[in-house]
Design a protein around this motif. Structure first.
Motif, PDB file in Angstrom:
ATOM      1  N   GLU A 179       2.204  -2.293  -1.955  1.00  0.00           N
ATOM      2  CA  GLU A 179       3.190  -3.324  -1.335  1.00  0.00           C
ATOM      3  C   GLU A 179       2.492  -4.443  -0.957  1.00  0.00           C
ATOM      4  O   GLU A 179       2.634  -5.674  -1.158  1.00  0.00           O
ATOM      5  CB  GLU A 179       4.403  -2.680  -0.611  1.00  0.00           C
ATOM      6  CG  GLU A 179       5.037  -1.981  -1.172  1.00  0.00           C
ATOM      7  CD  GLU A 179       6.250  -1.089  -0.273  1.00  0.00           C
ATOM      8  OE1 GLU A 179       6.449  -1.911   0.998  1.00  0.00           O
ATOM      9  OE2 GLU A 179       6.714  -0.461  -0.653  1.00  0.00           O
ATOM     10  N   MET A 180       1.545  -4.343   0.026  1.00  0.00           N
ATOM     11  CA  MET A 180       0.477  -5.262   0.782  1.00  0.00           C
ATOM     12  C   MET A 180      -0.109  -5.855  -0.273  1.00  0.00           C
ATOM     13  O   MET A 180      -0.114  -7.349  -0.368  1.00  0.00           O
ATOM     14  CB  MET A 180      -0.360  -4.475   1.597  1.00  0.00           C
ATOM     15  CG  MET A 180      -1.044  -5.339   2.302  1.00  0.00           C
ATOM     16  SD  MET A 180      -2.542  -4.608   3.494  1.00  0.00           S
ATOM     17  CE  MET A 180      -3.714  -3.715   2.314  1.00  0.00           C
ATOM     18  N   ILE A 181      -0.771  -5.438  -1.401  1.00  0.00           N
ATOM     19  CA  ILE A 181      -1.523  -6.025  -2.352  1.00  0.00           C
ATOM     20  C   ILE A 181      -0.670  -6.881  -3.082  1.00  0.00           C
ATOM     21  O   ILE A 181      -0.810  -7.933  -3.414  1.00  0.00           O
ATOM     22  CB  ILE A 181      -2.243  -5.255  -3.266  1.00  0.00           C
ATOM     23  CG1 ILE A 181      -3.307  -4.264  -2.347  1.00  0.00           C
ATOM     24  CG2 ILE A 181      -3.080  -5.820  -4.504  1.00  0.00           C
ATOM     25  CD1 ILE A 181      -4.314  -4.967  -1.615  1.00  0.00           C
ATOM     26  N   LYS A 182       0.478  -6.251  -3.693  1.00  0.00           N
ATOM     27  CA  LYS A 182       1.533  -7.101  -4.347  1.00  0.00           C
ATOM     28  C   LYS A 182       1.887  -8.384  -3.557  1.00  0.00           C
ATOM     29  O   LYS A 182       2.324  -9.430  -4.273  1.00  0.00           O
ATOM     30  CB  LYS A 182       2.657  -6.221  -4.814  1.00  0.00           C
ATOM     31  CG  LYS A 182       3.679  -6.551  -5.713  1.00  0.00           C
ATOM     32  CD  LYS A 182       4.848  -5.595  -6.132  1.00  0.00           C
ATOM     33  CE  LYS A 182       5.767  -6.385  -6.830  1.00  0.00           C
ATOM     34  NZ  LYS A 182       6.768  -5.434  -7.153  1.00  0.00           N
ATOM     35  N   ALA A 183       2.193  -8.085  -2.339  1.00  0.00           N
ATOM     36  CA  ALA A 183       2.822  -9.372  -1.593  1.00  0.00           C
ATOM     37  C   ALA A 183       1.655 -10.330  -1.639  1.00  0.00           C
ATOM     38  O   ALA A 183       2.054 -11.537  -1.610  1.00  0.00           O
ATOM     39  CB  ALA A 183       3.178  -8.907  -0.310  1.00  0.00           C
ATOM     40  N   LYS A 184       0.545 -10.108  -1.603  1.00  0.00           N
ATOM     41  CA  LYS A 184      -0.702 -11.271  -1.565  1.00  0.00           C
ATOM     42  C   LYS A 184      -0.761 -11.581  -2.802  1.00  0.00           C
ATOM     43  O   LYS A 184      -1.178 -12.951  -2.954  1.00  0.00           O
ATOM     44  CB  LYS A 184      -1.894 -10.468  -0.905  1.00  0.00           C
ATOM     45  CG  LYS A 184      -2.024 -10.341   0.488  1.00  0.00           C
ATOM     46  CD  LYS A 184      -1.728 -11.478   1.179  1.00  0.00           C
ATOM     47  CE  LYS A 184      -2.442 -12.481   1.286  1.00  0.00           C
ATOM     48  NZ  LYS A 184      -2.478 -13.480   2.439  1.00  0.00           N
ATOM     49  N   LEU A 185      -0.529 -11.170  -3.949  1.00  0.00           N
ATOM     50  CA  LEU A 185      -0.813 -11.498  -5.253  1.00  0.00           C
ATOM     51  C   LEU A 185       0.578 -12.557  -5.696  1.00  0.00           C
ATOM     52  O   LEU A 185       0.321 -13.355  -6.631  1.00  0.00           O
ATOM     53  CB  LEU A 185      -0.916 -10.680  -6.463  1.00  0.00           C
ATOM     54  CG  LEU A 185      -2.283  -9.561  -6.138  1.00  0.00           C
ATOM     55  CD1 LEU A 185      -2.043  -8.387  -7.096  1.00  0.00           C
ATOM     56  CD2 LEU A 185      -3.475 -10.377  -6.460  1.00  0.00           C
ATOM     57  N   ASN A 186       1.583 -12.255  -5.000  1.00  0.00           N
ATOM     58  CA  ASN A 186       2.564 -13.083  -5.262  1.00  0.00           C
ATOM     59  C   ASN A 186       2.760 -14.520  -4.541  1.00  0.00           C
ATOM     60  O   ASN A 186       1.954 -14.759  -3.856  1.00  0.00           O
ATOM     61  CB  ASN A 186       4.149 -12.465  -4.985  1.00  0.00           C
ATOM     62  CG  ASN A 186       4.055 -11.287  -6.220  1.00  0.00           C
ATOM     63  OD1 ASN A 186       3.699 -11.369  -7.300  1.00  0.00           O
ATOM     64  ND2 ASN A 186       4.867 -10.305  -5.761  1.00  0.00           N
TER      65      ASN A 186
END
Length: 175
Positions: free
Chosen positions: A168-175
């Motif tokens: 989730e942390m990675i996904k949030a940064k990629l968006n």
């Protein structure tokens, strides 16, 4: 690699001569960094430990020797010192070096410096302090210093790649 070591050793000689003329925090940082570079290219444990000890002494001395220095320089000295102790941990697997890393960096968290958070997360992960590692990684992810490629350079975080919070942390940064 041999040429690289020769260049580093030559530069150590040059910076050690400069030290005799006038020492500065920046010069101490360069002198220590050169020794840490030798640790990375050496294949002999005793050499690595020797260069680490020299680098640590230079960094510790610079942090206390100068009453006045820019905060950025102090943070850089502290980060290099923390990296040196984590290199010591990698070589010896002694947890006390991860603890020392945390003690060096914890007082600097008020500066919201991404690399400080990342190094703290790394030290916590090596000590199997998952909740603390997660805390510092989330703080790191909220800084402008966040770099996904840099994060992946830390093999210690591989253990978290399948965790929901990490994804989730990675996904949030990629968006």
């Amino acid at each position: 690699m041999r040429d690289n070591a020769k260049q580093i050793i030559e530069r150590i000689g040059e910076t050690d001569q400069l030290f005799l003329q006038e020492n500065t925090p920046e010069l101490a940082l360069e002198r220590a960094d050169l020794r840490l570079q030798l640790v990375k290219i050496s294949h002999h444990r005793q050499e690595q430990i020797h260069f680490l000890q020299e680098g640590i002494v230079l960094l510790e001395q610079a942090r206390i020797e100068y009453a006045e220095m820019p905060m950025r320089t102090y943070i850089n000295l502290s980060l290099h010192l923390a990296k040196a102790y984590m290199m010591y941990f990698d070589i010896t697997k002694e947890e006390r070096f991860a603890l020392i890393t945390k003690q060096i960096l914890k007082p600097l968290t008020c500066h919201d410096h991404g690399e400080v958070f990342l190094m703290l997360a790394s030290a916590c992960a090596t000590k199997n302090e998952t909740a603390l590692a997660r805390h510092w990684l989330k703080k790191y992810s909220k800084t402008s210093d966040f770099d996904l490629n840099h994060l992946h350079e830390y093999a210690i975080f591989d253990q978290f790649k399948t965790e929901a919070w990490f994804m989730e942390m990675i996904k949030a940064k990629l968006n």
